[in-house]
Design a protein around this motif. Sequence first.
Motif, PDB file in Angstrom:
ATOM      1  N   ASN A  20       0.834  -1.201   0.000  1.00 24.73           N
ATOM      2  CA  ASN A  20       0.000   0.000   0.000  1.00 24.73           C
ATOM      3  C   ASN A  20       0.868   1.251   0.000  1.00 24.73           C
ATOM      4  OD1 ASN A  20      -2.296  -1.650   0.171  1.00 24.73           O
ATOM      5  ND2 ASN A  20      -2.293  -1.592   2.412  1.00 24.73           N
ATOM      6  N   ASP A  21       1.955   1.207   0.777  1.00 30.75           N
ATOM      7  CA  ASP A  21       2.877   2.347   0.823  1.00 30.75           C
ATOM      8  C   ASP A  21       3.481   2.607  -0.548  1.00 30.75           C
ATOM      9  OD1 ASP A  21       2.397   2.428   3.557  1.00 30.75           O
ATOM     10  OD2 ASP A  21       4.172   1.233   4.046  1.00 30.75           O
ATOM     11  N   ALA A  22       3.946   1.532  -1.192  1.00 27.94           N
ATOM     12  CA  ALA A  22       4.587   1.669  -2.497  1.00 27.94           C
ATOM     13  C   ALA A  22       3.597   2.176  -3.545  1.00 27.94           C
ATOM     14  CB  ALA A  22       5.180   0.331  -2.933  1.00 27.94           C
ATOM     15  N   ALA A  23       2.365   1.659  -3.505  1.00 28.31           N
ATOM     16  CA  ALA A  23       1.352   2.071  -4.478  1.00 28.31           C
ATOM     17  C   ALA A  23       0.993   3.538  -4.300  1.00 28.31           C
ATOM     18  CB  ALA A  23       0.108   1.203  -4.326  1.00 28.31           C
ATOM     19  N   ALA A  24       0.847   3.974  -3.043  1.00 28.92           N
ATOM     20  CA  ALA A  24       0.525   5.373  -2.782  1.00 28.92           C
ATOM     21  C   ALA A  24       1.661   6.290  -3.220  1.00 28.92           C
ATOM     22  CB  ALA A  24       0.242   5.570  -1.284  1.00 28.92           C
ATOM     23  N   ALA A  25       2.898   5.839  -3.017  1.00 37.24           N
ATOM     24  CA  ALA A  25       4.052   6.639  -3.444  1.00 37.24           C
ATOM     25  C   ALA A  25       4.086   6.757  -4.962  1.00 37.24           C
ATOM     26  CB  ALA A  25       5.348   6.005  -2.932  1.00 37.24           C
ATOM     27  N   ARG A  26       3.740   5.683  -5.646  1.00 43.25           N
ATOM     28  CA  ARG A  26       3.737   5.722  -7.106  1.00 43.25           C
ATOM     29  C   ARG A  26       2.652   6.662  -7.634  1.00 43.25           C
ATOM     30  NH1 ARG A  26       6.299   3.141 -10.881  1.00 43.25           N
ATOM     31  NH2 ARG A  26       5.432   3.188 -12.990  1.00 43.25           N
ATOM     32  N   VAL A  27       1.470   6.585  -7.050  1.00 41.93           N
ATOM     33  CA  VAL A  27       0.384   7.479  -7.457  1.00 41.93           C
ATOM     34  C   VAL A  27       0.801   8.937  -7.247  1.00 41.93           C
ATOM     35  CG1 VAL A  27      -1.940   8.261  -6.853  1.00 41.93           C
ATOM     36  CG2 VAL A  27      -1.484   5.822  -7.128  1.00 41.93           C
ATOM     37  N   SER A  28       1.453   9.213  -6.130  1.00 45.14           N
ATOM     38  CA  SER A  28       1.923  10.571  -5.853  1.00 45.14           C
ATOM     39  C   SER A  28       2.932  11.030  -6.901  1.00 45.14           C
ATOM     40  CB  SER A  28       2.558  10.632  -4.457  1.00 45.14           C
ATOM     41  OG  SER A  28       3.117  11.902  -4.201  1.00 45.14           O
ATOM     42  N   ALA A  29       3.881  10.162  -7.238  1.00 44.83           N
ATOM     43  CA  ALA A  29       4.901  10.513  -8.231  1.00 44.83           C
ATOM     44  C   ALA A  29       4.274  10.755  -9.603  1.00 44.83           C
ATOM     45  CB  ALA A  29       5.957   9.409  -8.313  1.00 44.83           C
ATOM     46  N   VAL A  30       3.212  10.022  -9.905  1.00 46.92           N
ATOM     47  CA  VAL A  30       2.518  10.221 -11.178  1.00 46.92           C
ATOM     48  C   VAL A  30       1.783  11.563 -11.166  1.00 46.92           C
ATOM     49  CG1 VAL A  30       0.637   9.376 -12.649  1.00 46.92           C
ATOM     50  CG2 VAL A  30       2.291   7.760 -11.683  1.00 46.92           C
ATOM     51  N   LYS A  31       1.080  11.852 -10.083  1.00 45.92           N
ATOM     52  CA  LYS A  31       0.340  13.103  -9.976  1.00 45.92           C
ATOM     53  C   LYS A  31       1.246  14.317 -10.096  1.00 45.92           C
ATOM     54  CE  LYS A  31      -3.538  11.611  -7.020  1.00 45.92           C
ATOM     55  NZ  LYS A  31      -4.168  11.814  -5.696  1.00 45.92           N
ATOM     56  N   GLN A  32       2.432  14.203  -9.542  1.00 45.65           N
ATOM     57  CA  GLN A  32       3.365  15.337  -9.537  1.00 45.65           C
ATOM     58  C   GLN A  32       4.193  15.429 -10.809  1.00 45.65           C
ATOM     59  OE1 GLN A  32       1.950  17.200  -7.380  1.00 45.65           O
ATOM     60  NE2 GLN A  32       3.806  17.818  -6.298  1.00 45.65           N
ATOM     61  N   GLY A  33       4.030  14.472 -11.727  1.00 44.88           N
ATOM     62  CA  GLY A  33       4.713  14.554 -13.009  1.00 44.88           C
ATOM     63  C   GLY A  33       6.064  13.884 -13.083  1.00 44.88           C
ATOM     64  N   TYR A  34       6.455  13.176 -12.039  1.00 43.70           N
ATOM     65  CA  TYR A  34       7.737  12.471 -12.067  1.00 43.70           C
ATOM     66  C   TYR A  34       7.667  11.274 -13.023  1.00 43.70           C
ATOM     67  CZ  TYR A  34       9.249  15.054  -7.905  1.00 43.70           C
ATOM     68  OH  TYR A  34       9.616  16.044  -7.036  1.00 43.70           O
ATOM     69  N   LEU A  35       6.539  10.566 -13.001  1.00 42.12           N
ATOM     70  CA  LEU A  35       6.379   9.352 -13.790  1.00 42.12           C
ATOM     71  C   LEU A  35       5.150   9.454 -14.689  1.00 42.12           C
ATOM     72  CD1 LEU A  35       6.917   6.713 -10.946  1.00 42.12           C
ATOM     73  CD2 LEU A  35       8.625   7.482 -12.613  1.00 42.12           C
ATOM     74  N   LEU A  36       5.217   8.767 -15.806  1.00 46.29           N
ATOM     75  CA  LEU A  36       4.069   8.641 -16.697  1.00 46.29           C
ATOM     76  C   LEU A  36       3.533   7.222 -16.557  1.00 46.29           C
ATOM     77  CD1 LEU A  36       2.263   9.828 -18.914  1.00 46.29           C
ATOM     78  CD2 LEU A  36       3.932   8.990 -20.601  1.00 46.29           C
ATOM     79  N   ASP A  37       2.397   7.092 -15.904  1.00 43.03           N
ATOM     80  CA  ASP A  37       1.810   5.776 -15.674  1.00 43.03           C
ATOM     81  C   ASP A  37       0.294   5.924 -15.574  1.00 43.03           C
ATOM     82  OD1 ASP A  37       0.969   3.286 -14.901  1.00 43.03           O
ATOM     83  OD2 ASP A  37       2.377   3.059 -13.241  1.00 43.03           O
ATOM     84  N   PRO A  38      -0.404   5.776 -16.687  1.00 41.74           N
ATOM     85  CA  PRO A  38      -1.867   5.926 -16.669  1.00 41.74           C
ATOM     86  C   PRO A  38      -2.598   4.775 -16.007  1.00 41.74           C
ATOM     87  CG  PRO A  38      -1.131   5.236 -18.841  1.00 41.74           C
ATOM     88  CD  PRO A  38       0.114   5.496 -18.040  1.00 41.74           C
ATOM     89  N   PHE A  39      -1.872   3.716 -15.647  1.00 41.22           N
ATOM     90  CA  PHE A  39      -2.505   2.527 -15.090  1.00 41.22           C
ATOM     91  C   PHE A  39      -2.496   2.477 -13.566  1.00 41.22           C
ATOM     92  CE2 PHE A  39      -0.648   1.414 -19.240  1.00 41.22           C
ATOM     93  CZ  PHE A  39      -1.811   1.112 -19.936  1.00 41.22           C
ATOM     94  N   ALA A  40      -1.599   3.234 -12.930  1.00 38.82           N
ATOM     95  CA  ALA A  40      -1.434   3.135 -11.482  1.00 38.82           C
ATOM     96  C   ALA A  40      -2.724   3.420 -10.729  1.00 38.82           C
ATOM     97  CB  ALA A  40      -0.329   4.088 -11.021  1.00 38.82           C
ATOM     98  N   LYS A  41      -3.487   4.398 -11.173  1.00 38.55           N
ATOM     99  CA  LYS A  41      -4.709   4.788 -10.459  1.00 38.55           C
ATOM    100  C   LYS A  41      -5.745   3.683 -10.429  1.00 38.55           C
ATOM    101  CE  LYS A  41      -6.565   6.951 -14.652  1.00 38.55           C
ATOM    102  NZ  LYS A  41      -6.963   8.243 -15.287  1.00 38.55           N
ATOM    103  N   HIS A  42      -5.702   2.769 -11.389  1.00 45.53           N
ATOM    104  CA  HIS A  42      -6.707   1.711 -11.450  1.00 45.53           C
ATOM    105  C   HIS A  42      -6.464   0.611 -10.413  1.00 45.53           C
ATOM    106  CE1 HIS A  42      -8.329   3.521 -15.020  1.00 45.53           C
ATOM    107  NE2 HIS A  42      -7.203   3.365 -15.693  1.00 45.53           N
ATOM    108  N   LEU A  43      -5.272   0.558  -9.850  1.00 43.08           N
ATOM    109  CA  LEU A  43      -4.948  -0.487  -8.883  1.00 43.08           C
ATOM    110  C   LEU A  43      -4.911   0.030  -7.451  1.00 43.08           C
ATOM    111  CD1 LEU A  43      -2.162  -2.381 -10.863  1.00 43.08           C
ATOM    112  CD2 LEU A  43      -4.525  -3.099 -10.490  1.00 43.08           C
ATOM    113  N   VAL A  44      -5.261   1.296  -7.263  1.00 46.11           N
ATOM    114  CA  VAL A  44      -5.250   1.900  -5.928  1.00 46.11           C
ATOM    115  C   VAL A  44      -6.637   2.470  -5.634  1.00 46.11           C
ATOM    116  CG1 VAL A  44      -4.198   3.619  -4.432  1.00 46.11           C
ATOM    117  CG2 VAL A  44      -2.816   2.478  -6.174  1.00 46.11           C
TER     118      VAL A  44
END
Length: 356
Positions: A20-44
């Motif tokens: 859960n920690d890792a998934a939330a961190a990834r979603v945060s990094a995507v929201k802030q523009g660090y990563l491009l991952d349109p799929f992360a939000k569907h698993l959290v």
Amino acid sequence: MLLPSPSTSSGDAPVRSTDNDAAAARVSAVKQGYLLDPFAKHLVPRAHLLPLRPPLINIGTYVRTAAIDSLVDQWLELAEKASQTCQIISLGAGSDTRFWRIASGKLSDGLGTYVEVDFPEITTKKAMAIKKSKDLLTTLGDPSHVSLDQGGTALRSTRYHLLPLDLRVDPEDVLKSVLATPQPNGLNLVDPSKPTLLIFECVLAYMAPELSSRLLEWFVKWSQTSPCGILGCIVYEMFGLNDAFGRVMVNNLKERSITLPGAEAYSTIESLPGRFLNTGFTAARALTLKEIRKSYIPRSELDRIAGLEFLDETEELDLVLDHYAISWGLFFVNNEIAVKWGHWGLVDRDDSDINM
């Protein structure tokens, strides 16, 4: 992370929570523009409501992801150059989205089979999230070939398979029956004659060293059953926890009832390649996230992420990144394979024009 035996299921809940920690961190990094991952939000669940993480966590998530992405992409490119499709086995995959990012990207043709294993509680939630998401489901291909299995704890499709497994049980009893035994279609799930890449992201630190060694040894022996066997492995984990900062990390985790038996044996960055070399791999290397950020991330990317958020904790960032590492090992059966695959690994940006 790891599938427990029934008697220890509740005791492993704190370890499962780290996903859960890792998934939330990834979603945060995507929201802030660090990563491009349109799929992360569907698993959290309720990803849009999650608070943003501090810059230190966002940057660490970016460096970890960029480095592993580079190694995986190189593996796919090498397979394509060899006119082969490769197979990837992600052990302790959690809510990772790597399959979908590969399958929807330019290197999709180089991927044959993708297998993920984890706790049954995690695979069940992931399987249901996949079935509910049009974006995730569409990427799997023909819907008629996508099915839930094993009471909803597993999901299977043409080339993506999500499975609950106990990695702490003897691989001869578990992995062999699932990966190296003919399926209903008469074929094994994975084939030792194809380039095979293993991925462990924050998994082995939670296992006793003798158990993780047994696991790696099994995959090496499995690869040796083919005259053209080639095996790669990527490990991301914390290490060097015997200094003041490391002890703080360990104590913080203990407060959450989380222990790191697999990290105790690796007190220095130099000790990490030994995990591979002692279990039969041909070659291995390790780098801290601090080293990767300093010398292996393209300058253009460093400039880009520097403009995303203000970071006033540079020394703390370096301290944190210096306690996490990415190591990779390579095993090949013959020298002919070594010529084609021996240079697989992260490349210092000053030594190559190839960007990660």
